[in-house]
Design an enzyme around this catalytic site. Structure first.
Site, PDB file in Angstrom:
ATOM      1  N   PRO A   1       0.851  -1.212   0.000  1.00 44.35           N
ATOM      2  CA  PRO A   1       0.000   0.000   0.000  1.00 44.35           C
ATOM      3  C   PRO A   1       0.879   1.252   0.000  1.00 44.35           C
ATOM      4  O   PRO A   1       1.480   1.612   1.005  1.00 44.35           O
ATOM      5  CB  PRO A   1      -0.797  -0.126   1.307  1.00 44.35           C
ATOM      6  CG  PRO A   1       0.026  -1.039   2.170  1.00 44.35           C
ATOM      7  CD  PRO A   1       0.928  -1.853   1.299  1.00 44.35           C
TER       8      PRO A   1
ATOM      9  N   ASP B   1       5.776   2.518   2.085  1.00 42.07           N
ATOM     10  CA  ASP B   1       4.875   1.408   2.426  1.00 42.07           C
ATOM     11  C   ASP B   1       4.072   1.772   3.663  1.00 42.07           C
ATOM     12  O   ASP B   1       4.628   1.912   4.773  1.00 42.07           O
ATOM     13  CB  ASP B   1       5.727   0.144   2.667  1.00 42.07           C
ATOM     14  CG  ASP B   1       4.892  -1.104   2.879  1.00 42.07           C
ATOM     15  OD1 ASP B   1       5.421  -2.210   2.659  1.00 42.07           O
ATOM     16  OD2 ASP B   1       3.717  -0.982   3.267  1.00 42.07           O
ATOM     17  N   HIS B   2       2.783   1.918   3.470  1.00 42.94           N
ATOM     18  CA  HIS B   2       1.948   2.374   4.574  1.00 42.94           C
ATOM     19  C   HIS B   2       1.822   1.356   5.681  1.00 42.94           C
ATOM     20  O   HIS B   2       1.335   1.662   6.772  1.00 42.94           O
ATOM     21  CB  HIS B   2       0.554   2.749   4.054  1.00 42.94           C
ATOM     22  CG  HIS B   2      -0.019   3.956   4.730  1.00 42.94           C
ATOM     23  ND1 HIS B   2      -0.017   4.117   6.093  1.00 42.94           N
ATOM     24  CD2 HIS B   2      -0.600   5.078   4.218  1.00 42.94           C
ATOM     25  CE1 HIS B   2      -0.593   5.270   6.402  1.00 42.94           C
ATOM     26  NE2 HIS B   2      -0.952   5.878   5.285  1.00 42.94           N
ATOM     27  N   ARG B   3       2.249   0.118   5.454  1.00 45.61           N
ATOM     28  CA  ARG B   3       2.211  -0.869   6.533  1.00 45.61           C
ATOM     29  C   ARG B   3       3.317  -0.591   7.544  1.00 45.61           C
ATOM     30  O   ARG B   3       3.256  -1.053   8.680  1.00 45.61           O
ATOM     31  CB  ARG B   3       2.413  -2.285   5.973  1.00 45.61           C
ATOM     32  CG  ARG B   3       1.330  -2.709   5.004  1.00 45.61           C
ATOM     33  CD  ARG B   3       1.657  -4.037   4.328  1.00 45.61           C
ATOM     34  NE  ARG B   3       2.837  -3.943   3.469  1.00 45.61           N
ATOM     35  CZ  ARG B   3       3.297  -4.935   2.712  1.00 45.61           C
ATOM     36  NH1 ARG B   3       2.655  -6.083   2.696  1.00 45.61           N
ATOM     37  NH2 ARG B   3       4.371  -4.773   1.975  1.00 45.61           N
TER      38      ARG B   3
END
Lengths: 394, 331, 328
Positions: A194, A368-370
């Protein structure tokens, strides 16, 4: 005795051709020695061994194509009992181009000497002779339709898929195959990661002025390019946002052991690779410049090393003079961020209330939004801006 | 002695000519067996030989398989060259002790002091509607025993000349003559005066599949090859000729070329000589194979009497062709 | 070969020594077996020596012998050197069969000794074949075929006797009836216990002989051989004897009482001959001691020879599975 195996040197690499041995049986080597050259879809790559010892046996001859994980040579490290294999990942799923050596050891590598299976859990029915021929031709059996008994891939199926008898012997790379590999990696990235995006337009006028003064005092060969500033500044800025520097695998983020920046290099004839420049934060500007120059040269001429493909903890894509104003990058898995620099060009800027022509560059961060969020990203970009405003500190 | 050139003769006549030649050429040769003299031989192979050579050389024996095979062994150890006929392979079981525990073992057990240059001929195989106790194919079984040479002449040429070569062998040689071949007519090439007893022979060259067979199975296999040829499948037919020692080299060469094979063997499937051949191919030509190994063997039942049942129990040309088809052109 | 037994001192001495030699050889085998130097099966001849020794007096070097797995006595009496037999049983290359056969498979081409057969009855057809070959090749020779009364139950006994009589082959069938086939007493196995009578039904001369009397055996054997040579055809001798030891080393002898064995021990051939010789002053105690010393020395030398022997290289294990040529 250590079994030195074909490393996975890039995204979706499944096999490589051994094009040159740089050692002979009996040669003593130390960790980090380059012992062979392997040709992959990405081009010819120098492969290092990470052991001290003596070359005991060359298993794979020049010209032979072998899958990732196949034993290439045996190194006598003086330990009698079975040694753990070289710390090279043999992944069960397609891997990204860059992978740190420490995070490796999928169980397959530790035990089986057999080549890595193509896709986790899938067995491909193929006749013995078809299998052998496919290996010779560098064909992936899983891409072939089987018309033999019980739907097995037969010799005829393999021959039909690749009418040419011998794999190409020349150095260099197959542009088509590279695009395929890149496409696969990028698709995977966009599918799994994401992405979030931030951008910051940075005034680099002071930095460029400093650069000009610095270069005036240097012989031409040692002059710095603006890219070197961007590279170093990025490395230093990561101190403010360490969770942009590292890898994300199996739901776990591992911070990078160092700041190894993958520098995207466009190749003539098409194709893009991002070999790592290691420990950028600890290099001086001239060192960083040299490293960059060297990487670019070797990326274009051949001679990149396996560690350079596996060790990047973050990447930079810098479009340079011909590029667009900004670039929103696609993260190279398993990295968690990619920094983009657009074209450095004079643009209007507000300085002390007045509009002036300044040298501006738009820096972007895709992350990376994680692993991180806009807050982290903003901190990074702020740091980047600050560092670039004080070029003498670089 | 030999038939005039190009005159077809029967397999039976070829066997007889071989026996006559043997009796004529070597005074040490004697024949022993049930009904080989006055009766003329159960399959009429020895007809006329008693009259020609007398009862010292052509000896009718009582029904004592163990007794006269053992006598043949003892005589071979002491200077004669007996050719013992056991009426059929089925009866040979009564003499199995003598064959395995004496003929095959004495040279070895005595540390090489004695050879047993004995030839035993037997009729073998099924197809005559004579039921379970008269239809065995045991040549593959005998091929299990070290010390024996096992011959399976299929062509009339081999029937004519393999016996002569066998008499030169210092070891016990068992010759299996398939019952369905005795009437088969074929001319023998007049230029041939001798054959070897060690090599397999390609009877039909091909590229797509190796059909490996022997003895009575040869002609059914050749017929299967014809059927396949009409469909555009080019089968190679390899006649083993010798089951012990197997001509492994010829087998591997053929399969190495065609990459597919069907083994044809009339005996029961489990533990057959086809299993041994298949294993050798798997051991030494595994990486050449482009299809699983296949065999067409006898059905695992004591041979039934009813004609249609017996036919179903034996390999047939269409069954052999079907097995080949399935691996050359899998659907 | 004369039919008359020479009852002079020299011959008596010879007969006694031959029997004592077998007895002492077998005793040594027991010792070696218990020391695990002889392995597998061991079948001893104690009590039956008169048969092997007596019959061998009637045979010459041109004749031939087929025996059973209890054949040490026949082999020694035939002249197979003790050291070759001993080395064979110790599994040595220098044994008569390179260690390939062991105790049950003694073969000696030079002495026309055709085994050594472990299948009961398996040697009888072989013997008819040997006789057939000698007969057809014009050799004047008799094949002496030794077997126990157990073989009489095997089909091969009947086939071989029938064939030998039918084809008039020069076979001397010697049945050593020691009353037990392994653990099976004669009366429990034979509907007809008169074995000589069974043989006679094949239309051949057939006699019963006291197998404990070496002179009686020799006499009968000489007459039989003469008959075979003069008239052709086989001859049958049923020699009644007793096996003093167990069937083999593994036998607990549950099938016969100890008293029976002891009773026979008093009638065994060496005791019989000694008693007779001593009673008639044909031999002195000193001579007997000398015999025992000589025999023991010979056997000790055989053991030393065997123990000093070598092992056949394992690489040669398949040698002689097939022969390259027929030995001449």
């Amino acid at each position: 005795m250590i079994e030195f195996r074909m490393p996975a040197l890039g995204a979706d690499m499944e096999a490589g051709t051994l094009v040159e041995w740089l050692v002979h049986p009996g040669d003593r080597i130390t960790s980090g020695a380059i012992i062979a050259v392997v040709e992959t879809q990405k081009g010819a790559i120098e492969v290092e061994a990470f052991h001290n010892g003596t070359i005991a046996e060359i298993v794979v001859p020049v010209g032979e194509k072998v899958p990732v994980g196949a034993v290439l040579a045996r190194i006598d490290d003086g330990v009698a009992a079975a040694s753990p294999p070289a710390p090279i990942a043999v992944a069960e799923t397609p891997v990204a181009m860059a992978e740190p050596p420490a995070v490796a050891a999928a169980p397959v590598a530790a035990t089986a000497p057999a080549p890595a299976p193509r896709v986790a859990g899938a067995r491909i029915k193929a006749t013995p002779v078809a299998r052998r021929r496919a290996t010779q031709l560098g064909l992936d059996l899983s891409h072939l339709v089987g018309t033999g008994v019980d739907g097995a891939v037969s010799l005829a199926d393999v021959e039909a898929a690749h009418p040419k008898a011998a794999p190409p012997a020349h150095k260099g790379f197959d542009a088509g195959a590279m695009r395929t590999a890149i496409a696969a990696a990028m698709t995977r990235s966009k599918r799994e990661i994401p992405h979030y995006y931030l951008s910051e337009t940075i005034d680099v006028s002071a930095a460029l002025a400093w650069l000009e003064r610095f270069n005036a005092a240097q012989p031409p060969a040692q002059r710095l390019l603006p890219a070197a500033l961007l590279l170093k500044a990025t490395a230093l800025a990561l101190r403010e946002a360490p969770n942009l520097n590292g890898t994300y695998e199996d739901d776990v983020f591992t911070p990078g052991p160092g700041v190894h920046i993958g520098w995207a290099v466009a190749l003539r004839g098409g194709g893009l690779i991002a070999p790592a420049i290691r420990d950028v934060d600890r290099k001086s500007l001239p060192e960083a410049m040299d490293a960059m120059r060297d990487i670019v040269k070797r990326a274009r001429a051949g001679g990149l090393r396996s560690s350079e493909f596996m060790s990047a903890t973050i990447s930079i894509t810098s479009l340079g003079e011909r590029g667009a104003e900004s670039v929103m990058g696609v993260i190279y898995p398993p990295q968690v961020a990619i920094v983009g620099f657009g074209r450095i060009a004079p643009r209007p800027a507000v300085v002390e209330g007045r509009v002036e022509a300044r040298s501006l560059v738009t820096a972007t961060l895709a992350a990376d939004h994680r692993v991180s969020d806009g807050h982290t990203g903003a901190l990074f970009l702020a740091a980047l801006r600050d560092i670039l405003s004080q070029p003498e500190a670089l | 002695m030999t038939a005039p050139s190009n005159t077809p003769l029967t397999y039976r006549e070829a066997c007889k000519q071989a026996l006559r030649q043997a009796l004529q050429q070597d005074p040490r040769v004697i024949l022993m067996g049930e009904d080989i003299g006055r009766y003329g031989g159960c399959y009429a192979v020895t007809k006329g030989l008693l009259e020609e050579f007398g009862e010292q050389r052509v000896r009718d024996t009582p029904l004592s398989e163990s007794g006269f095979v053992g006598a043949g062994i003892g005589a071979a150890m002491t200077g004669l060259r007996p050719i013992v006929e056991i009426m059929t392979a089925n009866f040979s079981l009564l003499a199995l002790d003598q064959i395995m525990n004496n003929a095959a073992a004495i040279p070895y057990m005595s540390g090489g002091q004695f050879a047993v240059p004995l030839v035993i001929r037997m009729a073998t195989g099924g197809g005559r509607r004579v039921g379970a106790q008269h239809s065995h194919s045991l040549e593959g079984w005998y091929a299990h025993i070290p010390g024996l040479r096992i011959l399976t002449p299929a062509t009339n040429e081999d029937a004519r000349f393999m016996l002569i070569a066998a008499l030169q062998d210092p070891n016990p040689v068992l010759i299996f003559e398939h019952v369905m071949l005795y009437n088969r007519e074929e001319a023998i090439d007049p230029r041939v005066t001798a054959v070897d007893i060690s090599r397999a022979r390609i009877r039909r060259e091909g590229r797509d599949v190796s059909l490996i067979c022997y003895g009575g199975g040869l002609f059914k296999t050749l017929e299967a090859a014809s059927l396949l040829a009409r469909e555009g499948i080019d089968a190679e037919v390899l006649d083993l000729r010798v089951l012990r020692p197997l001509d492994t080299q010829a087998i591997l060469a053929s399969v190495g070329k065609t990459r597919r094979c069907v083994i044809v063997d009339e005996s029961w499937r489990s533990g057959s000589i086809a299993a041994e051949i298949g294993m050798r191919i798997a051991e030494d030509a595994f990486f050449e194979l482009d299809a699983p190994l296949r065999r067409v063997c006898g059905r695992e039942a004591p041979m039934p009497y009813a004609a249609h049942l017996e036919d179903a129990c034996l390999p047939q040309p269409e069954g052999i062709a079907a097995a080949a088809r399935a691996i050359v052109r899998p659907s | 070969m004369s039919v008359k037994v020479h009852l002079d001192h020299a011959h008596m001495h010879h007969l006694l020594k031959e029997m004592i030699r077998i007895r002492r050889f077998e005793a040594k085998c027991v010792e070696l077996y218990q020391a695990q130097k002889i392995l597998g099966f061991l079948h001893l001849y104690d009590g039956e020596e008169a048969i092997a020794v007596g019959v061998m007096q009637a045979l010459g070097p041109d004749d031939s012998v087929v025996a059973t797995y209890r054949e040490h006595g026949q082999a020694l009496a035939r002249g197979v050197p003790a050291n070759l037999i001993m080395a064979e049983m110790l599994g040595k290359l220098e044994g008569c069969c390179r260690g390939r056969g062991g105790s049950m498979h003694i073969f000696d081409r030079q002495r026309r000794f055709y085994g050594g057969n472990a299948i009961v009855g398996g040697g009888l057809p072989l013997a008819t074949g040997v006789a057939l070959a000698d007969h057809m090749l014009g050799r004047k020779a008799v094949c002496a075929c030794f077997f126990g009364e157990g073989a009489v139950d095997e089909g091969e006994f009947h086939e071989a006797l029938n064939l030998a009589a039918l084809w008039r082959l020069p076979v001397l069938f010697v049945c050593e009836n020691n009353l037990y086939s392994m653990g099976m007493a004669l009366a429990r196995a034979e509907a007809q216990t008169d074995i000589a009578r069974k043989a006679a039904s094949y239309n051949m001369p057939s006699e019963q002989v006291d197998g404990m009397d070496v002179i009686a055996v020799e006499s009968a054997a000489r007459r039989a051989v003469a008959a075979i040579n003069e008239q052709g055809g086989p001859y049958f001798l049923e020699c009644k004897t007793y096996r003093l030891r167990a069937h083999s080393m593994f036998d607990a002898q549950a099938y016969r009482p100890k008293e029976e064995i002891e009773a026979w021990r008093d009638r065994e051939p060496i005791v019989r001959l000694r008693r007779w010789l001593e009673a008639n002053h044909f031999i002195t105690a000193g001579e007997i001691e000398a015999i025992e010393r000589e025999v023991d020395a010979e056997i000790d030398a055989a053991v030393a020879f065997a123990e000093a022997g070598s092992l056949e290289p394992v690489e040669d294990v398949e040698r002689f599975v097939t022969m390259q040529e027929v030995p001449q």
